[in-house]
Design an enzyme around this catalytic site. Structure first.
Site, PDB file in Angstrom:
ATOM      1  N   ASN A   8     -38.032  39.101 -40.448  1.00 45.35           N
ATOM      2  CA  ASN A   8     -37.853  39.866 -39.512  1.00 45.35           C
ATOM      3  C   ASN A   8     -37.377  40.561 -39.283  1.00 45.35           C
ATOM      4  O   ASN A   8     -35.969  40.451 -38.631  1.00 45.35           O
ATOM      5  CB  ASN A   8     -38.786  39.101 -38.231  1.00 45.35           C
ATOM      6  CG  ASN A   8     -38.653  40.531 -37.291  1.00 45.35           C
ATOM      7  OD1 ASN A   8     -39.167  41.160 -37.662  1.00 45.35           O
ATOM      8  ND2 ASN A   8     -39.237  39.762 -36.238  1.00 45.35           N
ATOM      9  N   LYS A  10     -36.187  42.940 -37.168  1.00 42.85           N
ATOM     10  CA  LYS A  10     -36.411  43.335 -35.943  1.00 42.85           C
ATOM     11  C   LYS A  10     -35.880  45.197 -35.788  1.00 42.85           C
ATOM     12  O   LYS A  10     -36.439  46.045 -36.877  1.00 42.85           O
ATOM     13  CB  LYS A  10     -35.966  42.780 -35.199  1.00 42.85           C
ATOM     14  CG  LYS A  10     -35.873  41.125 -35.294  1.00 42.85           C
ATOM     15  CD  LYS A  10     -36.065  40.426 -34.105  1.00 42.85           C
ATOM     16  CE  LYS A  10     -35.595  39.434 -34.710  1.00 42.85           C
ATOM     17  NZ  LYS A  10     -35.794  37.991 -33.194  1.00 42.85           N
ATOM     18  N   GLU A 161     -43.406  30.163 -33.065  1.00 49.85           N
ATOM     19  CA  GLU A 161     -42.732  30.492 -32.607  1.00 49.85           C
ATOM     20  C   GLU A 161     -42.146  30.639 -31.094  1.00 49.85           C
ATOM     21  O   GLU A 161     -42.809  31.462 -30.316  1.00 49.85           O
ATOM     22  CB  GLU A 161     -41.908  32.254 -32.202  1.00 49.85           C
ATOM     23  CG  GLU A 161     -42.349  32.712 -34.151  1.00 49.85           C
ATOM     24  CD  GLU A 161     -41.686  33.847 -34.565  1.00 49.85           C
ATOM     25  OE1 GLU A 161     -40.630  33.930 -35.416  1.00 49.85           O
ATOM     26  OE2 GLU A 161     -41.849  34.731 -34.398  1.00 49.85           O
TER      27      GLU A 161
HETATM   28  C1  PEP Z   1     -38.156  35.561 -34.817  1.00 50.08           C
HETATM   29  O1  PEP Z   1     -37.804  36.736 -35.092  1.00 50.08           O
HETATM   30  O2  PEP Z   1     -39.366  35.533 -35.809  1.00 50.08           O
HETATM   31  C2  PEP Z   1     -37.351  34.863 -35.214  1.00 50.08           C
HETATM   32  C3  PEP Z   1     -37.534  33.597 -35.748  1.00 50.08           C
HETATM   33  O3  PEP Z   1     -35.933  35.242 -34.679  1.00 50.08           O
HETATM   34  P1  PEP Z   1     -34.519  34.235 -35.529  1.00 50.08           P
HETATM   35  O4  PEP Z   1     -34.350  34.157 -36.830  1.00 50.08           O
HETATM   36  O5  PEP Z   1     -32.834  34.794 -34.820  1.00 50.08           O
HETATM   37  O6  PEP Z   1     -34.810  33.507 -34.139  1.00 50.08           O
END
Ligand code: PEP
Length: 236
Positions: A8, A10, A161
């Site tokens: 992801n 973002k 998550e």
């Molecule tokens: C996410 O944004 O879905 C995520 C898991 O971020 P990170 O791996 O940076 O914690």
């Protein structure tokens, strides 16, 4: 079940970032991956990334969609448009969208259904906040999110998550991940791919990906650099 390692990006990435996809292609060509690989870039890069990944095992996805197919929704993008651009999956209900845009569990379900209507696979995100975990409510929160956001059509992926683990470097204990994934499995099907997300890095990926009912990872920060992302893919 074959693991899915999903990146992801973002709100990160310009056309120059496609060099990371080129590099990942080289790495994957040298060593066959034991997992399905997906990258979800910002809307602006979907089409270019899909072209760059064409003919490889790397799939392209999106990070959000509107619930409607088309209409008067300034600034929004429909699942059908994302499909045309080259997306195969759509992340829905990411905690950053729930927090930044007030997305509710009911809306997340509508978005998941919109993705399915466009023949795309939604990746439905659930997870508790730090406060909810500290109060001992993690399982109840995740359970309620699942009840409210899973569509009837079981063609979806679920990503657990914990909000407090995203981008913080903090990770739940392996037992805590195992416990929530067992709960998610009970509420889904034996064939549903369940991803863990939250500060997954090459260094911790192997132990997380080996947990029962963890069928892959949703990766934020570590998906931006091909070498780090590849390290996670190799951990499978
Ligand atoms: C996410 O944004 O879905 C995520 C898991 O971020 P990170 O791996 O940076 O914690």
């Amino acid at each position: 079940m074959r693991h899915l390692i999903a990146g992801n990006w973002k709100m990160n990435g310009l056309k120059s970032s496609l060099g990371e996809v080129t590099r990942l292609k080289e790495l994957l060509a040298a060593n066959t991956a034991n997992a399905d690989v997906l990258i979800c870039p910002p809307f602006t890069l979907i089409s270019d990334l899909a072209k760059e990944a064409n003919g490889t095992t790397i799939m392209c996805g999106a990070q959000d969609c509107h619930t409607a197919v088309s209409g008067a929704h300034t600034g929004d993008v429909s699942a059908e448009m994302l499909k045309e651009a080259g997306a195969m999956f759509i992340i829905v209900g990411h905690s950053e969208r729930r927090a930044d845009h007030g997305e509710t569990t009911a809306l997340v379900k509508q978005k998941a259904e919109a993705a399915q209507d466009a023949a795309l696979t939604p990746i439905i995100c659930v997870g508790e906040t730090r406060e909810e975990r500290e109060l001992g409510n993690a399982a109840a929160v995740v359970s309620a999110q699942l009840s409210g956001s899973l569509p009837e059509d079981t063609n979806y992926v679920v990503a657990y998550e914990p909000v407090w683990a995203i981008g913080t470097g903090l990770v739940p204990s392996l037992d805590d991940i195992r416990e929530i994934h067992a709960l998610v499995r009970e509420k889904t099907t034996p064939d549903t791919r369940l991803l863990y997300g939250g500060s997954v890095k090459p260094a911790n990926a192997a132990e997380i990906l080996a947990i029962e009912n963890v069928n892959g990872a949703l990766v934020g920060g570590a998906s931006l650099k091909a070498d780090d992302f590849y390290g996670i893919i190799q951990a499978v």
